[in-house]
Scaffold this motif. Structure first.
Motif, mmCIF file in Angstrom:
data_model
loop_
_atom_site.group_PDB
_atom_site.id
_atom_site.type_symbol
_atom_site.label_atom_id
_atom_site.label_comp_id
_atom_site.label_asym_id
_atom_site.label_seq_id
_atom_site.Cartn_x
_atom_site.Cartn_y
_atom_site.Cartn_z
ATOM 1 N N ASN A 183 0.819 -1.211 0.000
ATOM 2 C CA ASN A 183 0.000 0.000 0.000
ATOM 3 C C ASN A 183 0.855 1.264 0.000
ATOM 4 O O ASN A 183 0.457 2.281 -0.579
ATOM 5 C CB ASN A 183 -0.930 0.011 1.215
ATOM 6 N N ARG A 184 2.038 1.189 0.617
ATOM 7 C CA ARG A 184 2.883 2.379 0.685
ATOM 8 C C ARG A 184 3.345 2.808 -0.699
ATOM 9 O O ARG A 184 3.558 4.014 -0.948
ATOM 10 C CB ARG A 184 4.103 2.101 1.584
ATOM 11 N N LEU A 185 3.522 1.855 -1.626
ATOM 12 C CA LEU A 185 3.977 2.179 -2.977
ATOM 13 C C LEU A 185 2.936 1.828 -4.042
ATOM 14 O O LEU A 185 3.255 1.735 -5.220
ATOM 15 C CB LEU A 185 5.301 1.457 -3.281
ATOM 16 N N ARG A 186 1.706 1.662 -3.600
ATOM 17 C CA ARG A 186 0.653 1.228 -4.532
ATOM 18 C C ARG A 186 0.464 2.212 -5.676
ATOM 19 O O ARG A 186 0.191 1.817 -6.821
ATOM 20 C CB ARG A 186 -0.646 1.059 -3.771
ATOM 21 N N ASP A 187 0.603 3.490 -5.406
ATOM 22 C CA ASP A 187 0.427 4.491 -6.459
ATOM 23 C C ASP A 187 1.557 4.485 -7.474
ATOM 24 O O ASP A 187 1.443 5.095 -8.540
ATOM 25 C CB ASP A 187 0.343 5.896 -5.842
ATOM 26 N N HIS A 188 2.641 3.803 -7.154
ATOM 27 C CA HIS A 188 3.841 3.896 -7.982
ATOM 28 C C HIS A 188 4.377 2.544 -8.448
ATOM 29 O O HIS A 188 5.190 2.497 -9.365
ATOM 30 C CB HIS A 188 4.962 4.599 -7.202
ATOM 31 N N GLY A 189 3.944 1.444 -7.823
ATOM 32 C CA GLY A 189 4.589 0.168 -8.143
ATOM 33 C C GLY A 189 3.711 -1.032 -7.931
ATOM 34 O O GLY A 189 3.974 -1.870 -7.065
ATOM 35 N N GLN A 190 2.638 -1.156 -8.724
ATOM 36 C CA GLN A 190 1.749 -2.313 -8.597
ATOM 37 C C GLN A 190 2.307 -3.559 -9.273
ATOM 38 O O GLN A 190 1.709 -4.626 -9.196
ATOM 39 C CB GLN A 190 0.384 -1.970 -9.199
ATOM 40 N N ARG A 191 3.449 -3.410 -9.922
ATOM 41 C CA ARG A 191 4.068 -4.540 -10.622
ATOM 42 C C ARG A 191 5.564 -4.258 -10.739
ATOM 43 O O ARG A 191 6.051 -3.216 -10.298
ATOM 44 C CB ARG A 191 3.445 -4.730 -12.009
ATOM 45 N N GLY A 192 6.281 -5.209 -11.312
ATOM 46 C CA GLY A 192 7.699 -4.987 -11.587
ATOM 47 C C GLY A 192 8.559 -4.989 -10.343
ATOM 48 O O GLY A 192 8.320 -5.747 -9.392
ATOM 49 N N ILE A 193 9.569 -4.128 -10.332
ATOM 50 C CA ILE A 193 10.616 -4.225 -9.316
ATOM 51 C C ILE A 193 10.114 -3.976 -7.901
ATOM 52 O O ILE A 193 10.684 -4.510 -6.951
ATOM 53 C CB ILE A 193 11.797 -3.289 -9.638
ATOM 54 N N VAL A 194 9.051 -3.194 -7.732
ATOM 55 C CA VAL A 194 8.522 -2.986 -6.384
ATOM 56 C C VAL A 194 7.979 -4.292 -5.821
ATOM 57 O O VAL A 194 8.296 -4.690 -4.689
ATOM 58 C CB VAL A 194 7.439 -1.891 -6.378
ATOM 59 N N VAL A 195 7.167 -4.987 -6.600
ATOM 60 C CA VAL A 195 6.591 -6.247 -6.121
ATOM 61 C C VAL A 195 7.678 -7.313 -6.002
ATOM 62 O O VAL A 195 7.620 -8.174 -5.110
ATOM 63 C CB VAL A 195 5.441 -6.698 -7.038
#
Length: 379
Positions: A87-99
């Motif tokens: 949720n902390r990076l949901r606006d920026h990383g719903q896929r790829g390197i964040v996940v």
């Protein structure tokens, strides 16, 4: 919460090694191979290990950025921590390197939980359906040589001598060449060896359909990533207009990223990767979703012994589809391509015997990291 499970430190490790002989898949050449491991330590010095799929130099900074959200939290609260990180990076990383970074953290938290409770991860997941997994050999990449069939056949002979019964051939070198190579490779290995083909989304739907129809007599177990992962309609076209079972999903992230592929039945075999899709927590949810829609799940596995161990614990509990007295159990993808970091990282190497791999039985992931390898390969 017990003081012993409070997270004290989160440390990413970026590891890298040069390859003696480069190799390629349809999208890029590999001249180096690496890994990004996450080490999480509690106040009682209990350590958990995780691994991220993807470029190590990109996933490591994400872990570093997320670390303050973990320090001081209860390592056992895996679900709450997963939601907080996502949720902390949901606006920026719903896929790829964040996940992928969250995947590594989640795997490490499961490792800690198993060590705290003195149980292997597969028991925490509900207990095993199977304790030994049949493996297929991944490899058969393009090399900087012209005698492609010769070195692929030589590699096949080596893998068969090791006890593997199924091999996965890489395609994506051009439609005519792929058809000719697949036919020649099938003739070289004979009719009794299982054969899978993976083109790593090198085709569009018309080319994939042409390939599938052309090589269908070669008895291909599945046709992996025939089109780009974003092209769900393309998957549906390929599935409908050629006879080989279609596989994909390694580039789908979290349950939401897999939702359309599952609900639209865009593939016959779903292939989430534990080190990419959100970790053990998320892959289990994805597998349960797929089961509800009658879809087979065969996780993609690519990395070191950390990702391999996590995948084995999941493979122990993924349900047969369909269930019955004579089930079709999921297979383990065992990467046999060159990877110096992978081969040196574990104190006790995970290996196949007669084409089968035992699920680890120790607490947590059931593996021990060789810290000398961390120093040796540190980037």
């Amino acid at each position: 919460m017990a003081r012993g499970t409070i997270i004290r430190a989160v440390q990413p490790h970026v590891l890298m090694a040069d390859l003696t002989e480069p190799f390629a898949y349809s999208q890029a050449w590999y001249r180096r191979r690496g890994a990004m491991l996450v080490e999480i330590t509690t106040e009682d010095d209990i350590t958990g290990w995780g691994e991220a799929f993807g470029p190590p130099e990109l996933t490591a900074p994400i872990v570093t950025w997320l670390a303050p959200l973990l320090i001081g939290q209860d390592a056992i609260a895996r679900e709450a921590l997963w939601q907080a990180l996502y949720n902390r990076l949901r606006d920026h990383g719903q896929r790829g390197i964040v996940v992928e970074a969250i995947s590594a953290i989640d795997i490490a938290l499961w490792d800690i939980a198993g060590k705290v409770l003195g149980e292997p991860v597969h028991r925490l997941l509900g207990g095993p359906l199977r304790m030994e997994i049949e493996a297929y050999a991944t490899g058969f990449y393009r090399r900087e040589r012209d005698d492609h069939l010769a070195y692929l056949t030589e590699e096949a002979e080596h893998r068969l001598s090791e006890g593997f019964r199924t091999l996965k051939l890489k395609a994506g070198w051009g439609l005519a060449e792929d058809i000719a190579l697949t036919r020649a490779f099938r003739a070289a290995i004979g009719p009794d060896v299982g054969l899978l083909v993976d083109c790593n989304h090198a085709y569009d739907a018309p080319a994939a359909i042409a390939f599938g129809n052309a090589v269908a007599p070669c008895d291909i177990g599945w046709f992996e990533e025939p089109v780009p992962p974003e092209d769900i309609d393309g998957y549906l076209e390929v599935k409908a207009r050629q006879p080989i079972p279609v596989a994909g999903g390694e580039a789908c992230f979290a349950r939401w990223g897999c939702r359309d592929m599952i609900t639209r039945r865009a593939a016959d075999i779903l292939q989430p990767d534990v080190a990419a899709c959100g970790g053990i927590s998320e892959l289990k949810k994805i597998a349960d979703m797929a089961s509800a829609f009658g879809m087979r799940v065969n996780p993609h596995v690519w990395g070191t012994g950390v990702a391999l161990a996590a995948s084995l614990h999941l493979l122990a509990v993924i349900p047969d589809n369909p269930p019955g007295l004579f089930p079709r159990a999921p297979l383990l993808e065992l990467d046999r391509s060159p990877h110096p970091v992978r081969d040196a990282l574990l104190v006790d190497h995970i290996a196949a015997r007669d084409g089968r791999v035992a699920v680890p039985q120790g607490p947590g992931l059931g593996i021990t990291i060789d810290r000398a390898a961390l120093d040796r390969f540190r980037a």
